[in-house]
Design a protein around this motif. Structure first.
Motif, PDB file in Angstrom:
ATOM      1  N   ASN A 239      30.015  45.858  33.076  1.00 49.32           N
ATOM      2  CA  ASN A 239      30.153  45.140  31.894  1.00 49.32           C
ATOM      3  C   ASN A 239      28.862  45.139  31.329  1.00 49.32           C
ATOM      4  N   GLU A 240      28.663  45.815  30.083  1.00 46.78           N
ATOM      5  CA  GLU A 240      27.165  45.581  29.426  1.00 46.78           C
ATOM      6  C   GLU A 240      26.560  44.135  29.416  1.00 46.78           C
ATOM      7  N   ARG A 241      27.598  43.135  28.932  1.00 43.17           N
ATOM      8  CA  ARG A 241      27.003  41.827  28.950  1.00 43.17           C
ATOM      9  C   ARG A 241      26.614  41.187  30.044  1.00 43.17           C
ATOM     10  N   ILE A 242      27.072  41.540  31.443  1.00 46.59           N
ATOM     11  CA  ILE A 242      26.464  41.378  32.564  1.00 46.59           C
ATOM     12  C   ILE A 242      25.021  41.320  32.614  1.00 46.59           C
ATOM     13  N   ILE A 243      24.688  42.888  32.203  1.00 44.47           N
ATOM     14  CA  ILE A 243      23.258  43.423  32.286  1.00 44.47           C
ATOM     15  C   ILE A 243      22.252  42.593  31.166  1.00 44.47           C
ATOM     16  N   GLN A 244      22.900  42.501  30.063  1.00 48.40           N
ATOM     17  CA  GLN A 244      22.381  41.881  29.167  1.00 48.40           C
ATOM     18  C   GLN A 244      21.763  40.577  29.447  1.00 48.40           C
ATOM     19  N   SER A 245      22.890  39.640  30.193  1.00 49.39           N
ATOM     20  CA  SER A 245      22.499  38.360  30.697  1.00 49.39           C
ATOM     21  C   SER A 245      21.342  38.420  31.538  1.00 49.39           C
ATOM     22  N   VAL A 246      21.504  39.202  32.482  1.00 48.39           N
ATOM     23  CA  VAL A 246      20.271  39.372  33.880  1.00 48.39           C
ATOM     24  C   VAL A 246      18.994  39.846  33.035  1.00 48.39           C
ATOM     25  N   SER A 247      19.208  40.749  31.898  1.00 51.02           N
ATOM     26  CA  SER A 247      17.788  41.117  31.209  1.00 51.02           C
ATOM     27  C   SER A 247      17.088  39.985  30.458  1.00 51.02           C
ATOM     28  N   LYS A 248      18.037  39.086  30.107  1.00 54.56           N
ATOM     29  CA  LYS A 248      17.399  37.782  29.231  1.00 54.56           C
ATOM     30  C   LYS A 248      16.829  36.951  30.512  1.00 54.56           C
ATOM     31  N   SER A 249      17.492  36.790  31.533  1.00 61.41           N
ATOM     32  CA  SER A 249      17.240  35.607  32.544  1.00 61.41           C
ATOM     33  C   SER A 249      16.025  35.981  33.270  1.00 61.41           C
ATOM     34  N   LEU A 250      15.751  37.353  33.297  1.00 61.92           N
ATOM     35  CA  LEU A 250      14.637  37.813  34.209  1.00 61.92           C
ATOM     36  C   LEU A 250      13.359  38.251  33.109  1.00 61.92           C
ATOM     37  N   SER A 251      13.592  38.049  31.748  1.00 60.12           N
ATOM     38  CA  SER A 251      12.841  38.456  30.839  1.00 60.12           C
ATOM     39  C   SER A 251      12.342  39.943  30.873  1.00 60.12           C
ATOM     40  N   LEU A 252      13.250  40.671  31.037  1.00 59.21           N
ATOM     41  CA  LEU A 252      13.290  42.102  31.045  1.00 59.21           C
ATOM     42  C   LEU A 252      13.848  42.837  29.985  1.00 59.21           C
ATOM     43  N   PRO A 253      13.234  43.820  29.462  1.00 64.32           N
ATOM     44  CA  PRO A 253      13.935  44.515  28.157  1.00 64.32           C
ATOM     45  C   PRO A 253      15.190  45.210  28.657  1.00 64.32           C
ATOM     46  N   MET A 254      16.031  45.371  27.794  1.00 68.71           N
ATOM     47  CA  MET A 254      17.357  46.361  28.111  1.00 68.71           C
ATOM     48  C   MET A 254      16.841  47.792  28.892  1.00 68.71           C
ATOM     49  N   GLU A 255      15.780  48.210  28.061  1.00 73.04           N
ATOM     50  CA  GLU A 255      15.408  49.527  28.461  1.00 73.04           C
ATOM     51  C   GLU A 255      14.837  49.658  29.800  1.00 73.04           C
ATOM     52  N   LYS A 256      14.652  48.483  30.518  1.00 70.85           N
ATOM     53  CA  LYS A 256      14.357  48.617  31.896  1.00 70.85           C
ATOM     54  C   LYS A 256      15.764  49.171  32.745  1.00 70.85           C
ATOM     55  N   PHE A 257      16.781  49.041  32.253  1.00 68.68           N
ATOM     56  CA  PHE A 257      18.116  49.165  33.012  1.00 68.68           C
ATOM     57  C   PHE A 257      18.465  50.487  32.355  1.00 68.68           C
ATOM     58  N   ALA A 258      18.963  51.314  33.166  1.00 71.61           N
ATOM     59  CA  ALA A 258      19.553  52.603  33.048  1.00 71.61           C
ATOM     60  C   ALA A 258      21.085  52.425  32.756  1.00 71.61           C
ATOM     61  N   MET A 259      21.700  52.697  31.832  1.00 68.86           N
ATOM     62  CA  MET A 259      23.196  52.317  31.479  1.00 68.86           C
ATOM     63  C   MET A 259      24.162  53.870  30.826  1.00 68.86           C
ATOM     64  N   ASN A 260      25.301  53.632  31.416  1.00 70.30           N
ATOM     65  CA  ASN A 260      26.214  54.678  30.860  1.00 70.30           C
ATOM     66  C   ASN A 260      27.438  54.326  30.726  1.00 70.30           C
ATOM     67  N   ILE A 261      27.629  52.745  30.824  1.00 67.61           N
ATOM     68  CA  ILE A 261      28.964  52.510  30.735  1.00 67.61           C
ATOM     69  C   ILE A 261      29.899  52.838  29.513  1.00 67.61           C
ATOM     70  N   GLU A 262      29.137  53.068  28.440  1.00 68.17           N
ATOM     71  CA  GLU A 262      30.071  53.363  27.328  1.00 68.17           C
ATOM     72  C   GLU A 262      30.892  54.719  27.502  1.00 68.17           C
ATOM     73  N   ASN A 263      30.393  55.523  28.306  1.00 68.69           N
ATOM     74  CA  ASN A 263      30.971  56.675  28.558  1.00 68.69           C
ATOM     75  C   ASN A 263      32.052  56.823  29.681  1.00 68.69           C
ATOM     76  N   TYR A 264      31.897  55.879  30.669  1.00 65.66           N
ATOM     77  CA  TYR A 264      32.824  56.055  31.851  1.00 65.66           C
ATOM     78  C   TYR A 264      33.523  54.890  32.284  1.00 65.66           C
ATOM     79  N   GLY A 265      33.243  53.947  31.508  1.00 71.49           N
ATOM     80  CA  GLY A 265      33.787  52.404  31.977  1.00 71.49           C
ATOM     81  C   GLY A 265      33.114  52.105  33.554  1.00 71.49           C
TER      82      GLY A 265
END
Ligand code: UT7
Length: 307
Positions: A239-265
């Motif tokens: 879930n993208e929101r799980i990673i957004q939440s972790v990105s916020k709590s660790l003060s890391l930009p979302m760009e630090k995380f590779a994502m492809n959930i939109e294409n494959y679930g």
């Protein structure tokens, strides 16, 4: 004990049939808007003819062909899956057969739900470290469409089919890798597969946000590194929101995380190796990466290694 290995190849396979959010709107009470805003998913793949071992074999072949790897080197095959087409022969045995490897190598499956690939990589690299083996093919493969209840909108919108493969070789010259795998069993049926997937999404979500953050912090500390030493984090795609939440709590930009959930679930044990194969195919190399997963059990795991 240090686990020293180098990544020598990666590959992926996803079925060609695409199921969009609009397709799901036609069969259940949901909307593209709800799915996108609550999960980040736009579409997922659905296997037609292919069974789990086919997806796994095609991902392995992609890795072998893409990196021109000699499959005669492979000493171990591990497949992480919860959706094998049968219990025995194992999916790894079938992959060995479909790849045409006739040497009596060790091949077996593991089940650690969505954390399966991180567990499998830990097992493979630990076996390589004994020096009894040189090369391991580690695969995450899932045909989740075969265990979905398409009348349950809480689950059927989330999952997709696919497979990812990684080949690693023991190498005394490689920088050490670090693993942190574990389980916190919850026996209250929070996430089960008994025929079909049933899940209390909210409770899984809460577990995920907490454990992903802790796993990242703990594995970085265990490696004696800082978060800034990590080039990219490749998280399980649930879930993208799980990673957004972790990105916020660790003060890391979302760009630090590779994502492809939109294409494959969420492709369960396949999500991290598919992401990794795409990441490496994009030309990333000489990087320190961190993979982190969580799933049914609950299981969780993180690893830092080099590509
Ligand atoms: O790989 C590990 C396995 N799983 C996960 O990581 C899943 C973790 N959990 C999640 O990703 C989220 O909890 C979900 C995406 C599953 C659900 O999102 P949520 O924001 O936690 O929604 P909710 O379950 O609290 O449901 C909110 C509302 C409910 O309606 P009411 O009670 O507010 O009227 C649900 O009935 O959304 C409704 N709903 C839907 N509406 C449209 C639930 N599913 C859907 C749907 N379409 N597909």
């Amino acid at each position: 004990m240090n686990q020293q290995f180098k990544v020598v190849a990666s590959g992926k396979y996803v079925p060609s049939d695409i199921v969009t959010n609009q397709d799901l709107e036609k069969i259940i009470d949901t909307s593209d808007e709800w799915i996108r805003t609550r999960t980040g998913i736009k579409e997922r793949r659905k296997a037609n003819e292919e069974v789990c071992s086919d997806l796994a074999t095609f991902a392995a072949k992609d890795a072998i062909d893409r990196y021109q790897y000699d499959l005669n080197n492979i000493d171990i095959i591990i497949v992480a899956t919860i959706t094998g087409e049968q219990q025995t022969p194992s999916i790894a045995n079938v992959v060995q057969g479909k790849l045409g490897i006739t040497r009596p190598i060790m091949s077996f499956d593991i089940n650690a739900a969505c954390t399966g690939f991180v567990y499998a990589l830990d097992i493979a690299s630990s076996l390589l470290q004994t020096k009894r083996f040189k090369s391991a093919l580690v695969i995450g493969s899932e045909r989740l469409s075969s265990i979905l209840d398409y009348t349950d909108r809480n689950t059927c919108i989330l999952f997709g089919d696919g497979a990812g493969a990684l080949i690693i070789e023991q190498d005394d010259q490689a920088r050490p890798s670090y693993f942190l795998n574990g389980a916190k069993p919850d026996l209250t049926d929070v996430l089960t597969v008994r025929g079909t997937i049933a899940m209390d999404g909210k409770r899984v979500y809460q577990f995920a946000v907490d454990i992903v953050e802790k796993s990242i912090i703990n594995v970085v500390e265990q490696a004696g590194l800082k978060l800034t030493d990590i080039d990219r984090i490749l998280p399980h795609q649930a879930n993208e929101r799980i990673i957004q939440s972790v990105s916020k709590s660790l003060s890391l930009p979302m760009e630090k995380f590779a994502m492809n959930i939109e294409n494959y679930g969420n492709t369960s044990a396949a999500s991290i190796p598919i992401l990794l194969a795409e990441y490496m195919a994009d030309g990333h190399q000489n990087e320190t990466i961190l993979v982190v997963g969580f799933g049914g059990g609950f299981t969780f795991g993180a690893a830092i290694f080099y590509i």
